[in-house]
Design a protein around this motif. Sequence first.
Motif, PDB file in Angstrom:
ATOM      1  N   CYS A  38       0.768  -1.139  -0.034  1.00  0.00           N
ATOM      2  CA  CYS A  38       0.125  -0.088   0.061  1.00  0.00           C
ATOM      3  C   CYS A  38       0.844   1.129  -0.002  1.00  0.00           C
ATOM      4  CB  CYS A  38      -0.938  -0.098   1.189  1.00  0.00           C
ATOM      5  SG  CYS A  38      -1.836  -1.497   1.363  1.00  0.00           S
ATOM      6  N   HIS A  39       0.496   2.241  -0.781  1.00  0.00           N
ATOM      7  CA  HIS A  39       1.097   3.647  -0.800  1.00  0.00           C
ATOM      8  C   HIS A  39       0.586   4.388   0.448  1.00  0.00           C
ATOM      9  CE1 HIS A  39       1.654   2.539  -4.928  1.00  0.00           C
ATOM     10  NE2 HIS A  39       2.567   3.186  -4.904  1.00  0.00           N
ATOM     11  N   ASN A  40       1.578   5.249   1.083  1.00  0.00           N
ATOM     12  CA  ASN A  40       1.017   6.156   1.884  1.00  0.00           C
ATOM     13  C   ASN A  40       0.591   7.459   1.179  1.00  0.00           C
ATOM     14  OD1 ASN A  40       2.781   7.952   4.592  1.00  0.00           O
ATOM     15  ND2 ASN A  40       1.058   7.052   4.578  1.00  0.00           N
ATOM     16  N   PHE A  41       1.496   8.033   0.440  1.00  0.00           N
ATOM     17  CA  PHE A  41       0.952   9.108  -0.439  1.00  0.00           C
ATOM     18  C   PHE A  41       0.446   8.413  -1.999  1.00  0.00           C
ATOM     19  CE2 PHE A  41       2.236  13.007  -3.325  1.00  0.00           C
ATOM     20  CZ  PHE A  41       1.255  13.571  -2.967  1.00  0.00           C
ATOM     21  N   SER A  42      -0.551   8.389  -2.386  1.00  0.00           N
ATOM     22  CA  SER A  42      -0.975   7.322  -3.337  1.00  0.00           C
ATOM     23  C   SER A  42      -0.537   7.656  -4.843  1.00  0.00           C
ATOM     24  CB  SER A  42      -2.496   7.509  -3.427  1.00  0.00           C
ATOM     25  OG  SER A  42      -3.097   8.757  -4.205  1.00  0.00           O
ATOM     26  N   LEU A 128       5.891   2.902   0.816  1.00  0.00           N
ATOM     27  CA  LEU A 128       5.243   1.842   1.014  1.00  0.00           C
ATOM     28  C   LEU A 128       5.232   0.879   2.157  1.00  0.00           C
ATOM     29  CD1 LEU A 128       6.572   0.548  -2.563  1.00  0.00           C
ATOM     30  CD2 LEU A 128       4.451   1.795  -2.267  1.00  0.00           C
ATOM     31  N   ARG A 129       4.320   0.229   2.175  1.00  0.00           N
ATOM     32  CA  ARG A 129       4.073  -0.606   3.452  1.00  0.00           C
ATOM     33  C   ARG A 129       3.188  -1.934   3.041  1.00  0.00           C
ATOM     34  NH1 ARG A 129       0.762   3.443   4.961  1.00  0.00           N
ATOM     35  NH2 ARG A 129      -1.376   2.707   5.857  1.00  0.00           N
ATOM     36  N   GLY A 131      -0.253  -3.902   3.894  1.00  0.00           N
ATOM     37  CA  GLY A 131      -1.420  -3.270   4.708  1.00  0.00           C
ATOM     38  C   GLY A 131      -2.684  -4.386   4.267  1.00  0.00           C
ATOM     39  N   ASN A 132      -3.641  -4.073   4.854  1.00  0.00           N
ATOM     40  CA  ASN A 132      -4.899  -4.890   4.357  1.00  0.00           C
ATOM     41  C   ASN A 132      -5.388  -4.483   3.240  1.00  0.00           C
ATOM     42  OD1 ASN A 132      -8.020  -5.405   4.523  1.00  0.00           O
ATOM     43  ND2 ASN A 132      -7.306  -6.456   6.200  1.00  0.00           N
ATOM     44  N   SER A 133      -5.545  -5.300   2.104  1.00  0.00           N
ATOM     45  CA  SER A 133      -6.085  -4.990   0.686  1.00  0.00           C
ATOM     46  C   SER A 133      -7.398  -4.364   0.684  1.00  0.00           C
ATOM     47  CB  SER A 133      -5.921  -5.963  -0.229  1.00  0.00           C
ATOM     48  OG  SER A 133      -6.568  -7.273   0.169  1.00  0.00           O
ATOM     49  N   ARG A 134      -8.328  -4.825   1.858  1.00  0.00           N
ATOM     50  CA  ARG A 134      -9.737  -4.507   1.580  1.00  0.00           C
ATOM     51  C   ARG A 134     -10.070  -2.934   2.009  1.00  0.00           C
ATOM     52  NH1 ARG A 134     -13.566  -9.300   3.644  1.00  0.00           N
ATOM     53  NH2 ARG A 134     -15.345  -7.577   2.887  1.00  0.00           N
ATOM     54  N   TRP A 135      -9.026  -2.734   3.128  1.00  0.00           N
ATOM     55  CA  TRP A 135      -9.084  -1.447   3.665  1.00  0.00           C
ATOM     56  C   TRP A 135      -8.349  -0.539   2.632  1.00  0.00           C
ATOM     57  CZ3 TRP A 135     -11.428   0.990   7.678  1.00  0.00           C
ATOM     58  CH2 TRP A 135     -11.899   0.020   8.679  1.00  0.00           C
ATOM     59  N   ASN A 136      -7.433  -0.942   2.003  1.00  0.00           N
ATOM     60  CA  ASN A 136      -6.613  -0.014   0.959  1.00  0.00           C
ATOM     61  C   ASN A 136      -7.452   0.335  -0.126  1.00  0.00           C
ATOM     62  OD1 ASN A 136      -4.340  -0.180  -1.627  1.00  0.00           O
ATOM     63  ND2 ASN A 136      -3.845   1.091   0.058  1.00  0.00           N
ATOM     64  N   SER A 137      -8.427  -0.746  -0.700  1.00  0.00           N
ATOM     65  CA  SER A 137      -9.364  -0.425  -1.731  1.00  0.00           C
ATOM     66  C   SER A 137     -10.318   0.459  -1.338  1.00  0.00           C
ATOM     67  CB  SER A 137     -10.005  -1.773  -2.309  1.00  0.00           C
ATOM     68  OG  SER A 137      -8.844  -2.527  -2.668  1.00  0.00           O
ATOM     69  N   SER A 138     -10.796   0.577   0.014  1.00  0.00           N
ATOM     70  CA  SER A 138     -11.711   1.593   0.390  1.00  0.00           C
ATOM     71  C   SER A 138     -11.097   3.247   0.462  1.00  0.00           C
ATOM     72  CB  SER A 138     -12.211   1.168   1.805  1.00  0.00           C
ATOM     73  OG  SER A 138     -11.309   1.408   2.676  1.00  0.00           O
ATOM     74  N   ILE A 139      -9.745   3.385   0.627  1.00  0.00           N
ATOM     75  CA  ILE A 139      -9.396   4.544   0.599  1.00  0.00           C
ATOM     76  C   ILE A 139      -9.137   5.298  -0.846  1.00  0.00           C
ATOM     77  CG2 ILE A 139      -7.095   5.686   1.336  1.00  0.00           C
ATOM     78  CD1 ILE A 139      -6.757   3.505   3.493  1.00  0.00           C
ATOM     79  N   GLU A 141      -7.661   7.106  -3.878  1.00  0.00           N
ATOM     80  CA  GLU A 141      -6.668   7.829  -4.057  1.00  0.00           C
ATOM     81  C   GLU A 141      -6.356   8.715  -2.868  1.00  0.00           C
ATOM     82  OE1 GLU A 141      -7.733  10.362  -7.383  1.00  0.00           O
ATOM     83  OE2 GLU A 141      -8.039   8.671  -8.658  1.00  0.00           O
ATOM     84  N   GLU A 142      -6.962   8.811  -1.782  1.00  0.00           N
ATOM     85  CA  GLU A 142      -6.512   9.603  -0.664  1.00  0.00           C
ATOM     86  C   GLU A 142      -5.334   9.167   0.142  1.00  0.00           C
ATOM     87  OE1 GLU A 142      -8.027  12.066  -0.955  1.00  0.00           O
ATOM     88  OE2 GLU A 142      -9.721  11.407  -2.130  1.00  0.00           O
ATOM     89  N   PHE A 143      -4.979  10.111   1.216  1.00  0.00           N
ATOM     90  CA  PHE A 143      -3.727   9.746   1.996  1.00  0.00           C
ATOM     91  C   PHE A 143      -3.903   8.495   2.675  1.00  0.00           C
ATOM     92  CE2 PHE A 143      -0.698  10.503   5.445  1.00  0.00           C
ATOM     93  CZ  PHE A 143       0.439  10.714   4.683  1.00  0.00           C
ATOM     94  N   ASP A 144      -3.217   7.711   3.116  1.00  0.00           N
ATOM     95  CA  ASP A 144      -3.315   6.259   3.792  1.00  0.00           C
ATOM     96  C   ASP A 144      -2.403   6.630   5.095  1.00  0.00           C
ATOM     97  OD1 ASP A 144      -3.637   3.905   4.819  1.00  0.00           O
ATOM     98  OD2 ASP A 144      -2.990   2.901   2.993  1.00  0.00           O
TER      99      ASP A 144
END
Length: 267
Positions: A38-42, A128-129, A131-139, A141-144
Amino acid sequence: MGTYRRFAFKDGVYINKNAGREFNEGIKDLFPDVSAVCHNFSFSQIEKTIFYTLSNFSDNPEAAAANLHNLSLAVAHLDQNSEAYLNSIELIKIIAVNLEPQSPEQAESLCDCLNKLLYILNSAPENLRYGNSRWNSSIGEEFDPQFWCYVNNEGNLLSSDTGIQNSEDIQLPDDPIEEGFYLYDEEEGSVLDYIIEQVKPESQISIYTALNELYDKPFIYSSSNLGGEFYPSTHSKIKPSDKPIYHWGVTKRDSQGTELEWGWKKL
């Protein structure tokens, strides 16, 4: 980079192609399970900032170079010794002096550099790190954000990235200002500060927040959230939250930009 080309030149104008994206081999070695990276800054924000620079600074090479340097530093978490930042420097020099190519061939060469820069920044390990792909998909383009907690008016910790129902492993932030969400990691706060102050396009950082009515617990959408309790996409008890978000950042600098004081800053 055959499937990776996003920037192209057609009929005298630059276009953004709906092409694939991929990580370099180094990232595949660091993160063998790339499907969970997952990206921090998308990726989309990195891409949009490059395209913004191309579109708005074509007559100002110095401003273009400064903006791309700022982007590279933000993605590399302000580490000027990072491989991603160092590899971007020469590309940025070439991009900045060729923003107004005189032929389709020169434009194609510029697009090659833009795609290479995007490829490098997309694979910056600092950004990068796992992370949980389902949470990531819900985010989207926003900051993670990676580290967060929620403090109520009584100063009690209600929830955190360790779990919506469990916040025992997180230390209460020092001197919280009011009830709300707190991004308590200093490095992440520095990156947020830098993106907000230095990186264009000039849009506010967006972070998704919500209330889990089932547990009466507020939460931030983050790929680092523990799974198992619930997932946000289809949960009927999830409602948007209007509570403020604070991050730990620089609140005072001297005239040379040296950091003097740190504290909570409202996003």
